[in-house]
Design an enzyme around this catalytic site. Structure first.
Site, PDB file in Angstrom:
ATOM      1  N   ARG A  37       0.845  -1.212   0.000  1.00  0.00           N
ATOM      2  CA  ARG A  37       0.000   0.000   0.000  1.00  0.00           C
ATOM      3  C   ARG A  37       0.872   1.250   0.000  1.00  0.00           C
ATOM      4  O   ARG A  37       0.841   2.069   0.912  1.00  0.00           O
ATOM      5  CB  ARG A  37      -0.978  -0.076   1.145  1.00  0.00           C
ATOM      6  CG  ARG A  37      -1.873  -1.292   0.947  1.00  0.00           C
ATOM      7  CD  ARG A  37      -2.917  -1.392   1.972  1.00  0.00           C
ATOM      8  NE  ARG A  37      -4.186  -0.873   1.480  1.00  0.00           N
ATOM      9  CZ  ARG A  37      -5.306  -0.933   2.162  1.00  0.00           C
ATOM     10  NH1 ARG A  37      -5.323  -1.471   3.354  1.00  0.00           N
ATOM     11  NH2 ARG A  37      -6.423  -0.462   1.664  1.00  0.00           N
TER      12      ARG A  37
ATOM     13  N   GLN B 210      -0.996   2.850  -5.537  1.00  0.00           N
ATOM     14  CA  GLN B 210      -2.384   3.239  -5.232  1.00  0.00           C
ATOM     15  C   GLN B 210      -3.383   2.833  -6.322  1.00  0.00           C
ATOM     16  O   GLN B 210      -4.481   2.400  -6.023  1.00  0.00           O
ATOM     17  CB  GLN B 210      -2.460   4.750  -5.024  1.00  0.00           C
ATOM     18  CG  GLN B 210      -2.409   5.102  -3.557  1.00  0.00           C
ATOM     19  CD  GLN B 210      -2.439   6.596  -3.309  1.00  0.00           C
ATOM     20  OE1 GLN B 210      -2.728   7.382  -4.200  1.00  0.00           O
ATOM     21  NE2 GLN B 210      -2.126   6.979  -2.097  1.00  0.00           N
TER      22      GLN B 210
ATOM     23  N   ASP C  41      -4.505  -0.760  -5.948  1.00  0.00           N
ATOM     24  CA  ASP C  41      -4.921  -1.161  -4.603  1.00  0.00           C
ATOM     25  C   ASP C  41      -6.388  -1.606  -4.588  1.00  0.00           C
ATOM     26  O   ASP C  41      -7.300  -0.813  -4.358  1.00  0.00           O
ATOM     27  CB  ASP C  41      -4.696   0.029  -3.659  1.00  0.00           C
ATOM     28  CG  ASP C  41      -4.912  -0.325  -2.201  1.00  0.00           C
ATOM     29  OD1 ASP C  41      -5.497  -1.399  -1.930  1.00  0.00           O
ATOM     30  OD2 ASP C  41      -4.507   0.462  -1.338  1.00  0.00           O
TER      31      ASP C  41
ATOM     32  N   SER D   6      -8.418  -1.150  -1.333  1.00  0.00           N
ATOM     33  CA  SER D   6      -9.027   0.173  -1.170  1.00  0.00           C
ATOM     34  C   SER D   6     -10.245   0.345  -2.069  1.00  0.00           C
ATOM     35  O   SER D   6     -11.290   0.822  -1.612  1.00  0.00           O
ATOM     36  CB  SER D   6      -8.013   1.275  -1.495  1.00  0.00           C
ATOM     37  OG  SER D   6      -7.063   1.359  -0.475  1.00  0.00           O
TER      38      SER D   6
ATOM     39  N   TYR E  57      -1.162   0.963  10.095  1.00  0.00           N
ATOM     40  CA  TYR E  57      -2.383   0.282  10.530  1.00  0.00           C
ATOM     41  C   TYR E  57      -2.559   0.427  12.038  1.00  0.00           C
ATOM     42  O   TYR E  57      -1.648   0.855  12.747  1.00  0.00           O
ATOM     43  CB  TYR E  57      -2.293  -1.207  10.193  1.00  0.00           C
ATOM     44  CG  TYR E  57      -2.461  -1.490   8.729  1.00  0.00           C
ATOM     45  CD1 TYR E  57      -3.725  -1.517   8.144  1.00  0.00           C
ATOM     46  CD2 TYR E  57      -1.355  -1.757   7.929  1.00  0.00           C
ATOM     47  CE1 TYR E  57      -3.883  -1.791   6.797  1.00  0.00           C
ATOM     48  CE2 TYR E  57      -1.498  -2.027   6.579  1.00  0.00           C
ATOM     49  CZ  TYR E  57      -2.769  -2.045   6.016  1.00  0.00           C
ATOM     50  OH  TYR E  57      -2.930  -2.313   4.693  1.00  0.00           O
TER      51      TYR E  57
HETATM   52  P1  NAD Z   1      -8.442  -1.747   7.820  1.00  0.00           P
HETATM   53  O1  NAD Z   1      -9.565  -2.310   7.000  1.00  0.00           O
HETATM   54  O2  NAD Z   1      -7.306  -2.635   8.171  1.00  0.00           O
HETATM   55  O3  NAD Z   1      -9.066  -1.176   9.201  1.00  0.00           O
HETATM   56  C1  NAD Z   1     -10.164  -0.300   9.211  1.00  0.00           C
HETATM   57  C2  NAD Z   1      -9.983   0.735  10.288  1.00  0.00           C
HETATM   58  O4  NAD Z   1     -10.248   0.166  11.574  1.00  0.00           O
HETATM   59  C3  NAD Z   1      -8.608   1.346  10.367  1.00  0.00           C
HETATM   60  O5  NAD Z   1      -8.694   2.732  10.108  1.00  0.00           O
HETATM   61  C4  NAD Z   1      -8.153   1.042  11.785  1.00  0.00           C
HETATM   62  O6  NAD Z   1      -7.367   2.075  12.328  1.00  0.00           O
HETATM   63  C5  NAD Z   1      -9.473   0.893  12.511  1.00  0.00           C
HETATM   64  N1  NAD Z   1      -9.434   0.164  13.786  1.00  0.00           N
HETATM   65  C6  NAD Z   1      -8.764  -0.954  14.112  1.00  0.00           C
HETATM   66  N2  NAD Z   1      -9.007  -1.306  15.392  1.00  0.00           N
HETATM   67  C7  NAD Z   1      -9.864  -0.393  15.892  1.00  0.00           C
HETATM   68  C8  NAD Z   1     -10.498  -0.227  17.155  1.00  0.00           C
HETATM   69  N3  NAD Z   1     -10.296  -1.068  18.161  1.00  0.00           N
HETATM   70  N4  NAD Z   1     -11.310   0.838  17.327  1.00  0.00           N
HETATM   71  C9  NAD Z   1     -11.540   1.705  16.307  1.00  0.00           C
HETATM   72  N5  NAD Z   1     -10.978   1.603  15.084  1.00  0.00           N
HETATM   73  C10 NAD Z   1     -10.148   0.556  14.869  1.00  0.00           C
HETATM   74  O7  NAD Z   1      -7.902  -0.417   7.201  1.00  0.00           O
HETATM   75  P2  NAD Z   1      -7.781   0.072   5.683  1.00  0.00           P
HETATM   76  O8  NAD Z   1      -9.021   0.774   5.331  1.00  0.00           O
HETATM   77  O9  NAD Z   1      -7.389  -1.066   4.824  1.00  0.00           O
HETATM   78  O10 NAD Z   1      -6.610   1.152   5.761  1.00  0.00           O
HETATM   79  C11 NAD Z   1      -5.836   1.305   6.890  1.00  0.00           C
HETATM   80  C12 NAD Z   1      -4.535   2.018   6.642  1.00  0.00           C
HETATM   81  O11 NAD Z   1      -3.972   1.805   5.355  1.00  0.00           O
HETATM   82  C13 NAD Z   1      -4.672   3.487   6.766  1.00  0.00           C
HETATM   83  O12 NAD Z   1      -3.514   3.951   7.434  1.00  0.00           O
HETATM   84  C14 NAD Z   1      -4.683   3.993   5.394  1.00  0.00           C
HETATM   85  O13 NAD Z   1      -4.311   5.332   5.284  1.00  0.00           O
HETATM   86  C15 NAD Z   1      -3.672   3.075   4.788  1.00  0.00           C
HETATM   87  N6  NAD Z   1      -3.806   3.012   3.352  1.00  0.00           N
HETATM   88  C16 NAD Z   1      -2.751   3.475   2.597  1.00  0.00           C
HETATM   89  C17 NAD Z   1      -2.853   3.453   1.222  1.00  0.00           C
HETATM   90  C18 NAD Z   1      -1.732   3.953   0.367  1.00  0.00           C
HETATM   91  O14 NAD Z   1      -0.903   4.692   0.809  1.00  0.00           O
HETATM   92  N7  NAD Z   1      -1.670   3.533  -0.871  1.00  0.00           N
HETATM   93  C19 NAD Z   1      -3.986   2.965   0.615  1.00  0.00           C
HETATM   94  C20 NAD Z   1      -5.032   2.503   1.413  1.00  0.00           C
HETATM   95  C21 NAD Z   1      -4.931   2.523   2.792  1.00  0.00           C
END
Ligand code: NAD
Length: 375
Positions: free
Chosen positions: A122, A127, A130, A133, A226
């Site tokens: 990621r 992007q 991905d 996402s 994460y």
């Molecule tokens: P995910 O599906 O793994 O998790 C969903 C959300 O749940 C996350 O935001 C996490 O912080 C939250 N979470 C976990 N435990 C929790 C709790 N106990 N209480 C409340 N919230 C909780 O996440 P995702 O949507 O796949 O993305 C997560 C990370 O990946 C982020 O930092 C995002 O910015 C990053 N990301 C980066 C890129 C990139 O740079 N290309 C692309 C997509 C996502």
């Protein structure tokens, strides 16, 4: 070398997506590749065979699998699909890399090279590839629509001759890709929206969508951007702070996840007693064990007047746009294998290396090893 890319109808009856849409197959053909597909593969997503100009359309999946050099799928391929693939072929899809290792033993026998869309790093450069996402944002959007349909109330404020209707209070817990899309969708429908996450950077992201951040006083930043698992004391603090707030909520959407772990339990059965009759919960963590104790994966249950929805594969229910986005993700990844119209895998590329599960049949990905697939 000219290659043949193939795709078939997805096996699951609940799946409306297709791996490649006509926009993408046209690009492939322009790049000098051939495309073979099973008749009707795109129909559930809204793409009829006639739209797949210049693709070879065959009746059965077997003919596709036995002739494709690169086989593209949406959801995890079964062992039976891999068995029918051509030797030395490449597979690209949402492989579910940690499930059913027997599939990799078959891939091993057939020298198949597998790339997992879930394991695409990621990074900024990746992007556009991905799929986690793109498909999570579909799920976040659809979660709000499910809640809106099940709810006995309007989401926006209405001023009518029959009186003023107050806007619904929506709480979204977990502000990753799905959660932020859920917040944006609920805002567009006119609800009052609160968002919460354990990663501090989400405060600004939630606010930038016009929602308010619900501060429960718990932060838990893990590796790679994460969240991490909460300690027992943090869980207790989070639950105590959240319990009371649930009394105000009309719609609760939970999307919390920690990679490689079961869905964190945010709402216990006792906490759920604070939800008002008529409120609706949509738990996107249902498939991974549930963020909410009372949700059941694949079911809608009612208890004490509260509707609990535990959807599975929401992305698969928005066939057209989810397929368009996924197909672009796949094309962008496959484009890395197309240099000056020659198909070649550059193993130095960190995106290809990071998403590669098996290379010529051997398991190479450190997260999928140990290699049990002996020849
Ligand atoms: P995910 O599906 O793994 O998790 C969903 C959300 O749940 C996350 O935001 C996490 O912080 C939250 N979470 C976990 N435990 C929790 C709790 N106990 N209480 C409340 N919230 C909780 O996440 P995702 O949507 O796949 O993305 C997560 C990370 O990946 C982020 O930092 C995002 O910015 C990053 N990301 C980066 C890129 C990139 O740079 N290309 C692309 C997509 C996502």
């Amino acid at each position: 070398m000219s290659i043949t890319v193939g795709f078939i109808s997805e096996v699951s009856k609940l799946e409306q997506r297709v791996a490649l849409v006509p926009e993408t197959t046209k690009k492939m053909i322009k790049a000098g590749w051939k495309v073979i597909m099973q008749a009707g593969a795109g129909a559930d997503a809204g793409f009829m065979d006639s739209a797949y100009t210049d693709c070879q359309i065959v009746k059965d999946a077997k003919s596709v699998l036995s002739s494709a050099d690169v086989f593209v799928c949406v959801t995890a391929p079964t062992a039976n699909i891999i068995k029918q693939m051509k030797n030395d072929a490449i597979m690209v899809g949402m492989i579910a890399p940690f499930a059913d290792k027997e599939r990799f033993a078959i891939a091993n026998k057939k020298n198949i090279t597998i790339f997992s869309m879930e394991l695409v790093p990621r990074t900024s450069r990746a992007q556009s590839m991905d799929a986690l996402s793109s498909q999570a944002s579909v799920a976040g959007y659809k979660a709000v629509l499910l809640a809106a349909v099940a709810a006995p109330r309007f989401l926006p404020m209405l001023t009518t001759a029959a009186g003023t209707i107050r806007p619904s209070q929506v709480l979204v817990i977990g502000a990753g890709v799905a959660g932020l899309q859920a917040i944006a969708t609920a805002k567009r429908l006119g609800a009052m929206v609160m968002g919460y996450d354990v990663r501090p950077e989400t405060v600004e992201q939630i606010q930038s969508l016009g929602a308010k951040f619900l501060d429960l006083g718990v932060q838990a930043v893990g590796e790679g951007g994460y969240a991490r698992d909460l300690t027992d004391a943090e869980k207790q603090q989070q639950q105590d702070a959240l319990s009371d707030y649930l009394k105000k909520v009309d719609i609760l959407i939970t999307t919390a996840a920690v990679p490689g772990r079961p869905a964190p339990r945010l709402i216990t059965e006792i906490m759920a007693k604070n939800l008002k009759p008529g409120s609706v919960v949509v738990d996107l963590g249902a498939e991974g064990g549930g963020n909410v104790a009372l949700t059941e994966a694949g079911k809608t249950v009612k208890q004490d007047g509260v509707t609990y929805i535990g959807p599975v594969n929401l992305a698969g229910s928005l066939g057209l746009h989810a397929s368009e986005m996924y197909s672009r993700n796949v094309w962008n990844l496959l484009s890395l294998m197309n240099k000056d119209s020659k198909f070649a895998i550059n193993w130095e590329d960190d995106i290809l290396e990071g998403s590669n599960i098996t290379k010529d049949g051997q398991i190479v990905h450190p997260m999928v090893k140990p290699n049990t697939a002996e020849k």
